[in-house]
Write a protein that holds these residues in place. Structure first.
Motif, PDB file in Angstrom:
ATOM      1  N   UNK A 692       0.863  -1.178   0.000  1.00 15.22           N
ATOM      2  CA  UNK A 692       0.000   0.000   0.000  1.00 15.22           C
ATOM      3  C   UNK A 692       0.900   1.228   0.000  1.00 15.22           C
ATOM      4  N   UNK A 693       0.847   1.991  -1.090  1.00 14.18           N
ATOM      5  CA  UNK A 693       1.750   3.134  -1.256  1.00 14.18           C
ATOM      6  C   UNK A 693       0.972   4.427  -1.039  1.00 14.18           C
ATOM      7  N   UNK A 694       1.461   5.230  -0.109  1.00 18.61           N
ATOM      8  CA  UNK A 694       0.883   6.555   0.124  1.00 18.61           C
ATOM      9  C   UNK A 694       1.857   7.609  -0.391  1.00 18.61           C
ATOM     10  N   UNK A 695       1.292   8.651  -0.978  1.00 14.99           N
ATOM     11  CA  UNK A 695       2.083   9.691  -1.646  1.00 14.99           C
ATOM     12  C   UNK A 695       2.996   9.081  -2.707  1.00 14.99           C
ATOM     13  N   UNK A 696       2.428   8.312  -3.646  1.00 14.18           N
ATOM     14  CA  UNK A 696       3.258   7.647  -4.655  1.00 14.18           C
ATOM     15  C   UNK A 696       3.882   8.656  -5.624  1.00 14.18           C
ATOM     16  N   UNK A 697       4.931   8.190  -6.321  1.00 12.70           N
ATOM     17  CA  UNK A 697       5.575   9.000  -7.348  1.00 12.70           C
ATOM     18  C   UNK A 697       4.688   9.019  -8.599  1.00 12.70           C
ATOM     19  N   UNK A 698       5.018   9.922  -9.539  1.00 14.80           N
ATOM     20  CA  UNK A 698       4.160  10.083 -10.722  1.00 14.80           C
ATOM     21  C   UNK A 698       4.142   8.819 -11.571  1.00 14.80           C
ATOM     22  N   UNK A 699       5.305   8.161 -11.673  1.00 17.15           N
ATOM     23  CA  UNK A 699       5.344   6.970 -12.516  1.00 17.15           C
ATOM     24  C   UNK A 699       4.577   5.813 -11.865  1.00 17.15           C
ATOM     25  N   UNK A 700       4.512   5.796 -10.517  1.00 20.58           N
ATOM     26  CA  UNK A 700       3.742   4.757  -9.830  1.00 20.58           C
ATOM     27  C   UNK A 700       2.246   4.972 -10.050  1.00 20.58           C
ATOM     28  N   UNK A 701       1.833   6.230 -10.064  1.00 16.51           N
ATOM     29  CA  UNK A 701       0.427   6.521 -10.364  1.00 16.51           C
ATOM     30  C   UNK A 701       0.075   6.078 -11.790  1.00 16.51           C
TER      31      UNK A 701
END
Length: 717
Positions: A692-701
């Motif tokens: 569970x990723x919070x505040x993901x990077x742009x490429x992760x989004x």
């Protein structure tokens, strides 16, 4: 320790005329400082852990006062600290959990009590007895009698408890006897207030050092032949001096009542329960005014014969309210009365429960028999109806249940690093056969419960390896001893490892290296990770136990030849290591150090760190495990192998399947044990690991969006 006692420390600095609000054990801590204590030591344990924990964290303030504070390796070393009060006018206090702690300290206590003390010596013990106790059912009273030490049992009221601490030091100095102050669980946690006094700086302290040692005095040694003189001094001088101080300062409380032909003699610590019980009998009001005169023994040893005689003389009957067996106090009172030819009828264990804690209901059962014999009337009948109603309600509930409710014993915390080791041990025994397992005191003792049910004996803190010494030579298969790092430093190093090496015993020792004495409150020990490692933000999420290898170095230095360190969460490797230890050609002690930081301490460390990252808008990854409902076959072998509270069952969503499926509920800390067990035991591949990723990077989004689109496209409309 990660737990902070900053608020409690502030209350220790309250001055004259201020008002203290809080728990009993913290009030005792404040009372020590008000009494001019010069040194404090002890070993942690419920219910008095806070005393030492607060003092240790308050070291800067203790240094200002000149008070020396020491966290001792065990209770014996704590008791030995009181040797400072033999020659010098130093007031010292030590603390531990009784009765197990007093057992460990008994040798030092005997040798302290023989020559006696010059400065006041106070031993604050947590009397962990009765309902909710975590130790064997024995009382401290026997040690006070055996070694001739005063025993204080204060009424659970903060002003009284604080007053008894101050009098405890004076009583010790007046009689030259060490004093024990016993505090039951309820007394430690009772809340109240009292008017504080200014803390007293000891005349001799770390800020006012002695120039020269005391002159040699052979009478101050617990060594024959002077020990025979010491024994005479106990009866000729010390006990009489203690009795005089107790009587002159009214340490025991006499409370009058209108039925002055009857009386109740009660241990101080049981006073609150007694008052509630008398209220149920209609013999006391809500403000604690009793109709029957009371003699409250805030000092249960030594008793004052004249005080007992004056209270009992002229009464039809007196009942002694004393918990546990043997009835030491009742027997002594009976002897005192007979010697004075006082024929007052004496009751106690003839109507009260012999063993165990006297709760309000149990006490009321005995007191109702006493009252019905001497004060028959409607109040007694009302009490009997109340007791009968309690029994009827229990019986009614039992009838409503188809079968008794399952027992809910304590267990490992979620994500505990010790659980996977017992999973591996369970798998190992399935392969090589059952082994004798000597258990120990500590969190790992929870393995005696389901689903592991492991452990043939628990004989003392750090004594597991020693306890298997008589079994090993008689067993075809090697035996296993289990102990924690706290137990290893407390007693196991000498009584177990040294003895096994000296005798060349062929056995297996498993040491849980979680970094703290976790079961007593996660206090620091010599093998605790250093503060520099705890503060390293680049490595916050890793277990820190690998940063301290004191245990491994100690074992190697002592001569252990077969030594393995294995991370606890690697179930497969742990199983292989255990199997190797049981089947190795090496004839001698084999030690496995199971390394995995206490999960409570780990969570206390990383949660604030992760919260700070989120507050800054930084990327945070949280691992979560789950079960694929379509794959789970419902045999629940994973639960039987783990016992994790967050791994449970729920109704099967498939209407064609009857068996419930496994599910990982909220609370999972992502330790990965469920997946490790499934791999090591070759269970069904139903577990999955999710991040569970919070505040993901742009490429992760971007990647998450593409994956979601593909999944939606593959799903039926």
């Amino acid at each position: 320790m990660e737990v902070s006692f900053s608020k409690e420390i502030e209350s220790l600095a309250l001055g004259a005329g201020d008002t203290f609000h809080g728990e009993g054990i913290l009030a005792i801590t404040k009372a020590l400082l008000q009494s001019g204590v010069a040194y404090v030591g002890g070993y942690q344990g419920a219910p008095i852990s806070h005393l030492l924990d607060v003092m240790v964290q308050a070291k800067p303030y203790m240094d200002e006062l000149g008070v020396h504070v020491e966290a001792c390796a065990n209770e014996a070393s704590a008791a030995a600290m009181l040797g400072a009060s033999i020659h010098y006018p130093l007031r010292g206090a030590v603390t531990w959990k009784s009765i197990v702690g007093t057992n460990v300290a008994s040798d030092a206590l005997s040798n302290l009590s023989s020559p006696g003390v010059t400065g006041g010596a106070l031993i604050v013990v947590g009397e962990d007895y009765g309902e909710g106790a975590s130790v064997i059912q024995e009382r401290t009273q026997a040690y006070a009698l055996k070694s001739t030490m005063c025993l204080l049992d204060p009424r659970p009221d903060l002003p009284v408890m604080v007053n008894m601490v101050e009098h405890g030091f004076r009583l010790s100095e007046a009689s030259n006897m060490p004093c024990i102050l016993e505090l039951r669980i309820r007394a430690c946690h009772v809340r109240g207030s009292f008017e504080t006094k200014a803390n007293v700086r000891p005349a001799i302290s770390t800020r006012a050092l002695m120039e020269n040692p005391a002159t040699f005095d052979y009478m101050r040694l617990a060594h024959p032949p002077v020990t025979f003189r010491h024994e005479k001094l106990k009866g000729e001088q010390r006990i009489p001096a203690a009795r005089k101080y107790i009587a002159d300062n009214h340490l025991n409380e006499l409370m009058p009542g209108k039925h002055d032909d009857l009386g109740v003699i009660v241990q101080g610590g049981l006073y609150n329960s007694l008052q509630r019980s008398l209220q149920q009998l209609g013999l006391a009001d809500a403000f604690g005014e009793s109709d029957i005169p009371l003699l409250v023994l805030n000092v249960t040893y030594p008793l004052v014969p004249e005080q007992i005689a004056d209270f009992c003389a002229g009464k039809r009957a007196v009942i002694v309210v004393e918990e546990g067996q043997p009835e030491y106090i009742e027997q002594e009172i009976a002897t005192l009365l007979r010697r004075r030819d006082i024929q007052t009828k004496l009751h106690g264990k003839d109507v009260l429960q012999a063993a165990g804690e006297l709760s309000v209901e149990i006490m009321s059962q005995g007191l109702s028999l006493f009252a019905s014999s001497y004060l028959p009337g409607p109040a007694t009948e009302t009490a009997k109806a109340w007791l009968a109603g309690n029994r009827e309600r229990r019986e009614a509930v039992a009838k409503m249940l188809e079968k008794p409710l399952p027992i809910r014993p304590p267990g490992f915390c979620v994500g505990c690093p010790e659980r996977p080791v017992f999973s591996a041990l369970k798998l190992t025994q399935a392969e090589i056969g059952p082994v004798h397992i000597a258990g120990d005191i500590g969190c790992h003792a929870f393995a005696t419960f389901e689903p592991f049910s492991m452990g043939h004996s628990i004989l003392g803190y750090g004594m597991s390896l020693a306890s298997r010494a008589g079994v090993s030579p008689m067993m075809q298969r090697r035996t296993l001893a289990v102990m924690g790092d706290g137990g290893f430093w407390h007693n196991g190093l000498l009584t177990g490892v040294q003895s096994a090496l000296f005798n060349n015993d062929d056995a297996v020792l498993l040491i849980f290296k979680n970094g703290y004495t976790s079961a007593t409150g996660t206090q620091d020990i010599i093998s605790t990770p250093g503060d520099s490692q705890k503060d390293d933000e680049l490595d916050k999420t890793r277990s820190l136990t690998h940063t301290n290898i004191t245990i491994e170095k100690t074992l190697q230095g002592l001569g252990v030849k077969w030594l393995r360190t294995v991370h606890t969460y690697n179930v497969e490797k742990m199983r292989e290591t255990l199997k190797a230890a049981f089947t190795s050609d090496f004839n001698g002690l084999k030690v496995i150090v199971a390394e995995g930081e206490c999960q409570l301490e780990r969570q206390r460390r990383i949660k604030p760190w992760l919260a700070s990252l989120l507050k800054k808008g930084k990327r945070v990854v949280r691992v979560k495990y789950g079960v694929d409902e379509d794959v789970c076959n419902g045999d629940h072998a994973c639960i039987r192998l783990s016992g994790c509270p967050t791994l449970t069952i729920k109704d099967n969503p498939d209407p064609l399947k009857v068996d419930p499926v496994a599910v990982v509920i909220d609370g999972c800390v992502g330790c990965g044990l469920c997946g490790e067990n499934a791999h090591a035991a070759t269970l069904c591949p139903s577990f999955y690991r999710a991040e569970v990723i919070q505040n993901p990077k742009w490429h992760e989004r971007l990647v998450a969006g593409l994956r979601g689109a593909v999944v939606r496209a593959l799903q039926p409309a």
